[in-house]
Design an enzyme around this catalytic site. Structure first.
Site, mmCIF file in Angstrom:
data_model
loop_
_atom_site.group_PDB
_atom_site.id
_atom_site.type_symbol
_atom_site.label_atom_id
_atom_site.label_comp_id
_atom_site.label_asym_id
_atom_site.label_seq_id
_atom_site.Cartn_x
_atom_site.Cartn_y
_atom_site.Cartn_z
ATOM 1 N N HIS A 71 0.834 -1.200 0.000
ATOM 2 C CA HIS A 71 0.000 0.000 0.000
ATOM 3 C C HIS A 71 0.868 1.249 0.000
ATOM 4 O O HIS A 71 1.853 1.331 0.740
ATOM 5 C CB HIS A 71 -0.899 0.024 1.241
ATOM 6 C CG HIS A 71 -1.819 -1.149 1.343
ATOM 7 N ND1 HIS A 71 -3.131 -1.108 0.937
ATOM 8 C CD2 HIS A 71 -1.612 -2.417 1.791
ATOM 9 C CE1 HIS A 71 -3.696 -2.290 1.139
ATOM 10 N NE2 HIS A 71 -2.788 -3.101 1.665
ATOM 11 N N ASP A 318 2.551 -7.031 1.663
ATOM 12 C CA ASP A 318 1.333 -6.332 2.076
ATOM 13 C C ASP A 318 1.680 -5.194 3.050
ATOM 14 O O ASP A 318 0.977 -4.978 4.050
ATOM 15 C CB ASP A 318 0.345 -7.306 2.717
ATOM 16 C CG ASP A 318 -1.108 -6.859 2.546
ATOM 17 O OD1 ASP A 318 -1.348 -5.867 1.843
ATOM 18 O OD2 ASP A 318 -2.001 -7.504 3.137
ATOM 19 N N GLY A 337 -2.884 -3.936 9.805
ATOM 20 C CA GLY A 337 -1.749 -3.757 8.910
ATOM 21 C C GLY A 337 -0.455 -3.472 9.636
ATOM 22 O O GLY A 337 -0.438 -2.957 10.755
#
Length: 432
Positions: A71, A318, A337
């Protein structure tokens, strides 16, 4: 860690060279001239004038790592991560190729956003050598919200790596229509399986440890029910799909069965799910609040075995930066996260190769060769007369993780303040 040298030639002497494409594992000299590997030999005696001499003793030369999905905070959340800090974090971790999910603000759901982000990367690369290449996932749905189909044909004309929302799409009919529509577009598709109704308010994988620690359980069926339905849809439509964020033992079984049936699927799990399980949640560290949640120990063991056996094709990072104030809350309230681009190689090498039973080539296959293949791209490899796409790694080095030593702007990691093994010393990134 530094970028590649401004000198035109570098001779890496007596380095252990690993390459999962050629299955090489040998101590050699490697000569790089003008960004191209020109010679690999047990010893290279003829050296260009002014070549930089690099000692490879105790170090490992690897093809560049490939991260399927992470991200970016930019655009929209630059306080968490800018594109520059993201790329520098990737470079520090040995990644020469980064896949970026479309959940930026605005989302990557149109060609103009693709061009904007790639242009920004090229501008940064001119000032900072050896920054990784970006491979952008175009959104399947408008704003990556899972409600209405994006302009997929238009996006397919842009330089995207493939289509993915990065979030679980809850409408099975929409999923089926998406797979039918993208099939002739010739781009990879990645989907995340999670039934949010079954997940409800769960924050830890349901089982003995969610009970012991008093955390609301998320049943394994929130993954497996959605995954089973998706696999039946793939069987019906025939569109190849990459299955993201596998996290349960039953999920590994379903993927194994799907591959045995000949379904066109590949799969990945995240590096954190290989190193932790729900057993590790007793400290309520918000950095271990992930989506999907960490599995129970049997899930963790199945994921490790699945990657080693090739049932799970790739390890994804990720990388999900979160602001300090968002993660300094109670475990259930923290957004999911953790960061990982700078940390993953050394920690995976230590846990699975040094202290585990994986060969270095097994890890390299999952971190470099297979992720590139999941995009349908040529994997990084170290071979004569090929552009240098590689990193110099010292598994014996160590460094302390802190906001000052991290390239990422965020520090949401369970290793904050700890010394960790492994350091990337140099990277070579080829032109696209």
């Amino acid at each position: 860690m530094t970028g590649s040298s401004s000198l035109e030639a570098q001779l890496i002497q007596q380095v252990r060279m690993l390459d999962a494409v050629t299955q090489a594992d040998q101590v050699v000299d490697v000569l790089v001239q003008d960004g191209v590997v020109t010679a690999i030999a047990p010893s290279i005696a003829v050296i260009p004038a002014r070549a930089e001499m690099i000692s490879g003793e105790g170090k490992v030369l690897l093809p560049g790592l490939v991260d399927l999905y992470s991200h970016s905070g930019e655009p929209g959340n630059e306080s968490r991560e800018t594109l520059e800090s993201l790329l520098k974090a990737g470079r520090a971790g040995g990644f020469t190729h980064l896949g970026i999910l479309p959940g930026t603000e605005p989302a990557i759901d149109n060609p103009a956003m693709v061009d904007r982000i790639l242009a920004r990367r090229e501008a940064l690369a001119r000032a900072h050598p050896s920054l990784p290449h970006l491979h952008l996932w175009g959104a399947l749905t408008q704003a990556a919200q899972g409600q209405q189909m994006a302009e997929l044909a238009e996006l397919a004309e842009a330089p995207i790596a493939g289509f993915a929302d990065g979030r679980a799409i809850q409408n099975p009919l929409l999923t089926q229509r998406l797979l039918q529509y993208v099939q002739p577009l010739g781009k990879p598709v990645a989907l995340y399986s999670c039934d949010r109704t079954l997940r409800d308010s769960g924050v830890a994988r349901e089982g003995p440890f969610s009970l012991i620690y008093g955390l609301v359980g998320d049943p394994a069926s929130s993954e497996t029910a959605a995954l089973a339905a998706l696999l039946e849809c793939i069987a019906d439509v025939g569109t190849p799909v990459h299955l993201m964020r596998l996290s349960t033992a039953r999920g590994v079984e379903l993927v194994h069965q799907a591959k045995d049936r000949g379904l066109p699927v590949t799969a990945s799990t995240t590096w954190m799910h290989l190193l932790f399980s729900a057993k590790d949640l007793g400290g309520y560290d918000p950095s271990l609040r992930l989506s999907p949640p960490l599995g129970n120990p049997a899930d963790q063991a199945a994921l490790i075995a699945g990657v080693k056996a090739g049932v799970i094709d790739a390890i994804a990072i990720d990388h999900t930066p979160q602001a300090y104030e968002d993660k300094t809350v109670g475990f259930p309230s923290a957004p999911p996260g953790a960061i990982g681009l700078e940390l993953s190689l050394g920690l995976l090498w230590d846990a699975l190769v040094t202290r585990g039973d994986w060969s270095p080539l097994t890890l390299l296959q999952a971190l470099s060769t297979n992720p590139a293949a999941c995009w349908g791209q040529t994997p990084p490899t170290i071979q004569p007369q090929r552009p240098a796409d590689m990193i110099l790694f010292d598994p014996a080095a160590s460094w302390t993780v802190s906001p000052a030593t991290l390239q990422s702007l965020s520090a949401n990691t369970p290793w904050l303040g700890k010394s960790i093994p492994g350091q990337v010393l140099r990277s070579w990134v080829p032109p696209l």
